[in-house]
Scaffold this motif. Structure first.
Motif, PDB file in Angstrom:
ATOM      1  N   CYS A   1       2.993  -0.406   0.691  1.00 38.36           N
ATOM      2  CA  CYS A   1       2.779  -1.669   1.252  1.00 38.36           C
ATOM      3  C   CYS A   1       4.239  -2.413   0.980  1.00 38.36           C
ATOM      4  O   CYS A   1       4.714  -2.592  -0.119  1.00 38.36           O
ATOM      5  CB  CYS A   1       1.646  -2.517   0.510  1.00 38.36           C
ATOM      6  SG  CYS A   1       1.556  -4.168   1.553  1.00 38.36           S
ATOM      7  N   GLN A   2       4.704  -2.690   2.207  1.00 37.50           N
ATOM      8  CA  GLN A   2       6.060  -3.409   2.164  1.00 37.50           C
ATOM      9  C   GLN A   2       5.913  -4.796   1.687  1.00 37.50           C
ATOM     10  O   GLN A   2       7.011  -5.520   1.207  1.00 37.50           O
ATOM     11  CB  GLN A   2       6.869  -3.666   3.412  1.00 37.50           C
ATOM     12  CG  GLN A   2       7.212  -2.052   3.938  1.00 37.50           C
ATOM     13  CD  GLN A   2       7.282  -1.903   5.412  1.00 37.50           C
ATOM     14  OE1 GLN A   2       6.899  -2.609   6.040  1.00 37.50           O
ATOM     15  NE2 GLN A   2       8.277  -1.080   5.670  1.00 37.50           N
TER      16      GLN A   2
ATOM     17  N   SER B   1       5.190   3.536   5.411  1.00 44.52           N
ATOM     18  CA  SER B   1       5.274   2.163   4.936  1.00 44.52           C
ATOM     19  C   SER B   1       4.807   1.285   5.754  1.00 44.52           C
ATOM     20  O   SER B   1       4.673   1.572   6.985  1.00 44.52           O
ATOM     21  CB  SER B   1       6.852   1.794   4.985  1.00 44.52           C
ATOM     22  OG  SER B   1       7.428   2.796   4.061  1.00 44.52           O
ATOM     23  N   GLY B   2       4.207   0.244   5.443  1.00 43.40           N
ATOM     24  CA  GLY B   2       3.548  -0.785   6.509  1.00 43.40           C
ATOM     25  C   GLY B   2       2.975  -1.745   5.547  1.00 43.40           C
ATOM     26  O   GLY B   2       3.241  -2.372   4.425  1.00 43.40           O
ATOM     27  N   THR B   3       1.612  -2.297   6.087  1.00 41.76           N
ATOM     28  CA  THR B   3       1.116  -3.445   5.385  1.00 41.76           C
ATOM     29  C   THR B   3      -0.481  -2.965   4.657  1.00 41.76           C
ATOM     30  O   THR B   3      -1.286  -2.490   5.833  1.00 41.76           O
ATOM     31  CB  THR B   3       0.881  -4.596   6.433  1.00 41.76           C
ATOM     32  OG1 THR B   3       2.133  -4.720   6.982  1.00 41.76           O
ATOM     33  CG2 THR B   3       0.407  -5.802   5.608  1.00 41.76           C
TER      34      THR B   3
ATOM     35  N   GLN C   1      -2.502  -7.909   5.094  1.00 43.23           N
ATOM     36  CA  GLN C   1      -2.810  -8.129   6.179  1.00 43.23           C
ATOM     37  C   GLN C   1      -3.302  -9.484   6.588  1.00 43.23           C
ATOM     38  O   GLN C   1      -4.290  -9.817   5.794  1.00 43.23           O
ATOM     39  CB  GLN C   1      -3.604  -7.018   6.816  1.00 43.23           C
ATOM     40  CG  GLN C   1      -3.005  -5.885   7.276  1.00 43.23           C
ATOM     41  CD  GLN C   1      -3.951  -4.753   7.751  1.00 43.23           C
ATOM     42  OE1 GLN C   1      -4.518  -5.093   8.429  1.00 43.23           O
ATOM     43  NE2 GLN C   1      -3.791  -3.577   7.032  1.00 43.23           N
TER      44      GLN C   1
ATOM     45  N   SER D   1      -2.915   8.496  12.078  1.00 43.06           N
ATOM     46  CA  SER D   1      -3.343   7.292  12.480  1.00 43.06           C
ATOM     47  C   SER D   1      -5.117   7.228  11.964  1.00 43.06           C
ATOM     48  O   SER D   1      -5.543   6.201  11.516  1.00 43.06           O
ATOM     49  CB  SER D   1      -3.324   7.088  14.146  1.00 43.06           C
ATOM     50  OG  SER D   1      -3.915   7.962  14.823  1.00 43.06           O
TER      51      SER D   1
ATOM     52  N   ALA E   1      -1.667  -0.877   8.028  1.00 39.13           N
ATOM     53  CA  ALA E   1      -1.074  -0.856   9.323  1.00 39.13           C
ATOM     54  C   ALA E   1       0.432  -0.231   8.962  1.00 39.13           C
ATOM     55  O   ALA E   1       1.207  -0.705   8.176  1.00 39.13           O
ATOM     56  CB  ALA E   1      -0.714  -2.345   9.553  1.00 39.13           C
TER      57      ALA E   1
ATOM     58  N   SER F   1       4.037   0.784   9.800  1.00 37.27           N
ATOM     59  CA  SER F   1       5.151   0.235  10.637  1.00 37.27           C
ATOM     60  C   SER F   1       6.497   1.469  10.351  1.00 37.27           C
ATOM     61  O   SER F   1       7.271   1.525  11.388  1.00 37.27           O
ATOM     62  CB  SER F   1       5.637  -0.832  10.091  1.00 37.27           C
ATOM     63  OG  SER F   1       6.087  -0.910   8.857  1.00 37.27           O
ATOM     64  N   GLU F   2       6.378   2.300   9.437  1.00 38.38           N
ATOM     65  CA  GLU F   2       7.393   3.314   9.493  1.00 38.38           C
ATOM     66  C   GLU F   2       7.064   4.659   8.620  1.00 38.38           C
ATOM     67  O   GLU F   2       5.993   4.674   7.928  1.00 38.38           O
ATOM     68  CB  GLU F   2       8.440   2.823   8.325  1.00 38.38           C
ATOM     69  CG  GLU F   2       9.267   1.821   8.384  1.00 38.38           C
ATOM     70  CD  GLU F   2      10.622   1.813   9.069  1.00 38.38           C
ATOM     71  OE1 GLU F   2      11.171   2.962   9.160  1.00 38.38           O
ATOM     72  OE2 GLU F   2      11.167   1.327  10.102  1.00 38.38           O
ATOM     73  N   GLN F   3       7.154   5.728   9.357  1.00 37.68           N
ATOM     74  CA  GLN F   3       6.637   6.866   8.824  1.00 37.68           C
ATOM     75  C   GLN F   3       7.908   8.125   8.638  1.00 37.68           C
ATOM     76  O   GLN F   3       8.533   8.029   9.480  1.00 37.68           O
ATOM     77  CB  GLN F   3       5.396   7.503   9.604  1.00 37.68           C
ATOM     78  CG  GLN F   3       5.850   7.736  11.127  1.00 37.68           C
ATOM     79  CD  GLN F   3       4.556   8.364  11.657  1.00 37.68           C
ATOM     80  OE1 GLN F   3       4.279   9.488  11.678  1.00 37.68           O
ATOM     81  NE2 GLN F   3       3.774   7.460  12.357  1.00 37.68           N
TER      82      GLN F   3
END
Lengths: 162, 162
Positions: A113-114, A150-152, A157, B132, B141, B143-145
């Motif tokens: 999680c960023q 990487s993401g949320t 969220q 996914s 969620a 955003s980068e993989q």
DNA sequence: GTCACAACTGTTATATTATAACATTACGTG
DNA sequence: CACGTAATGTTATAATATAACAGTTGTGAC
């Protein structure tokens, strides 16, 4: 004996204790020496579910006595990596505790999680299968795999800093 | 218009030319400026299918004139990354040309041969789907993989240096 | 117990990768 | 061509990691 998800509320002290117990028993079983430095580094890494950089570990060690030189920490990290007790996250140049030290026969995947910087280690047989079918198709013998997403996370969220 | 597999014999000059054409047209379309340095860096990266480190690029540039300082190369790399013309391989701290610059709606996966050092970029809808579905299951969620598989390619298997 | 060896740690120096900050140049637009 | 923005040059330094060698500790053989 899965460890808790970093993205769910939990008694984190349990994670630390569990990780240390796992480390002790694994080292005992294999004749590895879980020395003072190594154990302390492992504890520091498990202090949270955020990945920790080598120099951040150095800082922490410095707070509790004489600050060692980088090689001390890198050697401890190498040991823990080889023992399968921690993972390195290439996209962060940082290290995170392995939450499934027992089963080494499949890959670990990471959700990073960023926002809160927590890292979840995931095992997923669906992905395992797709990867091995891909490798087979391409005649490629995989020896190391790294999947970092990487993401949320769910908690971040919709929250203010998301 | 797929580029050739690095693991199969091919006229590599075609890869380079194709990559440059793709870059030109993409930049023209989007109003990006493919300057001298940027183009040269892209060419150097495409000179082989091996990933190239930033300082290796610097060396090469040094051979053909005045050696620029690191920021020059890093800025060119940043541009090319943002334009989607190259990828960064986290496990190598190195850069490789993007072989599918057109379609940006799915992930790129990498096969990295530890012997010949060639890198193949793979797209795979099976893995896309598993990722996914995993993300959905975990409410994450993405955003980068980054998926990097290191190992031995078909050519290097069974050969002397394998 | 103690000797000898191997494993571990300490220490110094340095390699490798990357960026901050500010000065200068080149480029396209009006 | 003048202006502003984007790109590049330049200097210094940050962040991550390792090489090489010296010293220490822990363990097993005897």
């Amino acid at each position: 004996m899965r460890t808790n998800s970093p993205f769910k509320h939990h008694q984190h002290s349990q994670c630390i204790q569990q990780a240390l117990r796992n480390a002790e028993s694994l080292c005992k079983k294999n004749g590895f020496r879980l020395t003072r430095v190594r154990k302390r580094v492992l504890e520091l890494i498990w202090k949270s579910h955020q990945a920790l950089g080598a120099y951040a570990i150095l800082e922490q060690l410095g707070l509790e006595g004489v600050k060692p030189a980088p090689p001390t920490v890198y050697r401890a990290l190498d040991f823990l990596l080889e023992a399968g007790l921690i993972h390195r996250l290439n996209s962060l140049n940082a290290y995170t505790g392995c939450s499934h030290p027992k089963d080494d026969h499949h890959g670990s995947y990471f959700l990073i999680c960023q926002h809160c910087r927590n890292v979840a280690e995931i095992h997923d047989t669906g992905i395992d299968q797709q990867i091995s079918s891909l490798a087979h198709r391409e005649n490629f013998a995989v020896s190391e795999q790294a999947l970092e997403l990487s993401g949320t996370c769910q908690n971040c969220q919709g929250s203010a800093h998301a």
